[in-house]
Motif scaffolding. Sequence first.
Motif, PDB file in Angstrom:
ATOM      1  N   LYS A  35       0.821  -1.216   0.000  1.00 45.43           N
ATOM      2  CA  LYS A  35       0.000   0.000   0.000  1.00 45.43           C
ATOM      3  C   LYS A  35       0.856   1.269   0.000  1.00 45.43           C
ATOM      4  O   LYS A  35       0.341   2.380  -0.062  1.00 45.43           O
ATOM      5  CB  LYS A  35      -0.930   0.012   1.218  1.00 45.43           C
ATOM      6  N   PHE A  36       2.172   1.105   0.115  1.00 47.85           N
ATOM      7  CA  PHE A  36       3.085   2.260   0.153  1.00 47.85           C
ATOM      8  C   PHE A  36       4.026   2.206  -1.048  1.00 47.85           C
ATOM      9  O   PHE A  36       4.147   1.175  -1.710  1.00 47.85           O
ATOM     10  CB  PHE A  36       3.912   2.222   1.447  1.00 47.85           C
ATOM     11  N   GLU A  37       4.660   3.350  -1.293  1.00 48.99           N
ATOM     12  CA  GLU A  37       5.669   3.393  -2.345  1.00 48.99           C
ATOM     13  C   GLU A  37       6.734   2.335  -2.048  1.00 48.99           C
ATOM     14  O   GLU A  37       7.217   2.228  -0.918  1.00 48.99           O
ATOM     15  CB  GLU A  37       6.311   4.789  -2.341  1.00 48.99           C
ATOM     16  N   GLN A  38       7.102   1.540  -3.088  1.00 43.82           N
ATOM     17  CA  GLN A  38       8.085   0.488  -2.847  1.00 43.82           C
ATOM     18  C   GLN A  38       9.382   0.786  -3.583  1.00 43.82           C
ATOM     19  O   GLN A  38       9.427   0.796  -4.814  1.00 43.82           O
ATOM     20  CB  GLN A  38       7.529  -0.862  -3.291  1.00 43.82           C
ATOM     21  N   LYS A  39      10.418   1.060  -2.815  1.00 43.21           N
ATOM     22  CA  LYS A  39      11.735   1.325  -3.406  1.00 43.21           C
ATOM     23  C   LYS A  39      12.718   0.325  -2.830  1.00 43.21           C
ATOM     24  O   LYS A  39      12.837   0.194  -1.611  1.00 43.21           O
ATOM     25  CB  LYS A  39      12.192   2.734  -3.061  1.00 43.21           C
ATOM     26  N   VAL A  40      13.446  -0.337  -3.731  1.00 37.90           N
ATOM     27  CA  VAL A  40      14.367  -1.388  -3.295  1.00 37.90           C
ATOM     28  C   VAL A  40      15.762  -0.803  -3.066  1.00 37.90           C
ATOM     29  O   VAL A  40      16.192   0.100  -3.792  1.00 37.90           O
ATOM     30  CB  VAL A  40      14.417  -2.503  -4.367  1.00 37.90           C
ATOM     31  N   LEU A  41      16.463  -1.296  -2.057  1.00 39.31           N
ATOM     32  CA  LEU A  41      17.872  -0.943  -1.859  1.00 39.31           C
ATOM     33  C   LEU A  41      18.624  -1.334  -3.128  1.00 39.31           C
ATOM     34  O   LEU A  41      18.672  -2.518  -3.477  1.00 39.31           O
ATOM     35  CB  LEU A  41      18.432  -1.707  -0.643  1.00 39.31           C
ATOM     36  N   PRO A  42      19.198  -0.342  -3.852  1.00 32.41           N
ATOM     37  CA  PRO A  42      19.789  -0.635  -5.157  1.00 32.41           C
ATOM     38  C   PRO A  42      20.837  -1.742  -5.089  1.00 32.41           C
ATOM     39  O   PRO A  42      21.724  -1.699  -4.234  1.00 32.41           O
ATOM     40  CB  PRO A  42      20.425   0.699  -5.578  1.00 32.41           C
ATOM     41  N   SER A  43      20.689  -2.709  -5.942  1.00 31.51           N
ATOM     42  CA  SER A  43      21.548  -3.897  -6.058  1.00 31.51           C
ATOM     43  C   SER A  43      21.769  -4.643  -4.733  1.00 31.51           C
ATOM     44  O   SER A  43      22.672  -5.467  -4.608  1.00 31.51           O
ATOM     45  CB  SER A  43      22.898  -3.558  -6.728  1.00 31.51           C
ATOM     46  N   GLY A  44      20.914  -4.363  -3.777  1.00 34.46           N
ATOM     47  CA  GLY A  44      20.996  -5.071  -2.486  1.00 34.46           C
ATOM     48  C   GLY A  44      22.271  -4.793  -1.721  1.00 34.46           C
ATOM     49  O   GLY A  44      22.650  -5.530  -0.819  1.00 34.46           O
TER      50      GLY A  44
END
Length: 275
Positions: A150-159
């Motif tokens: 339900k929230f904006e989903q941003k991934v930690l770049p390249s983990g």
Amino acid sequence: NTFCRMEKQYVKKTDIPRYINVAVVGLSGAEKEKGAVGVGKSCLCNRFMRSSSNDFEEDHNSLLSNSDFSGRVVNNDNFLYWGEVIKTSTEGTEYTFRVIEQTEFIDDSTFQPFNGVKMDPYIKRCVATKIESAEKLMYICRSQLGIEEKFEQKVLPSGKFNVDGFLCVFDVSVVPGRSIEKQLETVTNILKNIKDTTKPVVLVTTKNDELNESYVQEVQKLVSRKEFKKAIPIVETSACLNVNVDAAFIALAHIIDRFKGRTKIVPYLESVKDY
Ligand code: GTP
Ligand code: MG
């Protein structure tokens, strides 16, 4: 004249994007370690990443259920990824900050840290400079946990996250259940461990809107200790009143970036007048 202007533009620093990866650290743990409330790491990060009053929340309690701890935001780690934000310093350099908060999550059924037995102690763990966590999502607020979609989903770049420098937090307000000696001891040990990483550090005092004068003096003594060789810069902040928060991160960026000019650090009491 035109030539001068062109030349100036050519060497203008803002043309190169500067990425600054910051780890925010400070006394953390269960209530017996940190007292009734935390030292203010999360509030500092919240104010920096999303500064408008609508997006600022005070409650970032580290007491979590098992399912929240293993969800994709916390991701079974003891750090939060706060995302990415662009800030411009007063001299006009644009910095893209990525921020993590090193904390210790507490199991709300046992009141013990998650993974307690397997971990290095916090003072050692929090100074890690090469951090990995696959598919970890940016943290926004507590109510996001469990309903991430339900929230904006941003991934930690390249983990991955390679720390360029540290903001070490020191709470200068009086908190029930926490002695000044306890915080001084922990922060001294953290600063020593940061020194061994050779990465820069700025000491950020938090909650200056409720400061205790004798704590402020203790911090001044602490940063001038001989073992740190060069005195560690102090920036006095209040996340609640949004005073000096950006200044703390910019001061660190200046050190990382080997900025040749003067970093203006305005004391809290002077800064708060403009508020
Ligand atoms: P843990 O991650 O649990 O170790 O805590 P933390 O260091 O992240 O502390 P957090 O930011 O959650 O702050 C704890 C509490 O301190 C907040 O809920 C606020 O009530 C209070 N607090 C934080 N920043 C300020 C501030 O600038 N001024 C005042 N007066 N209180 C603050
Ligand atoms: Mg926190």
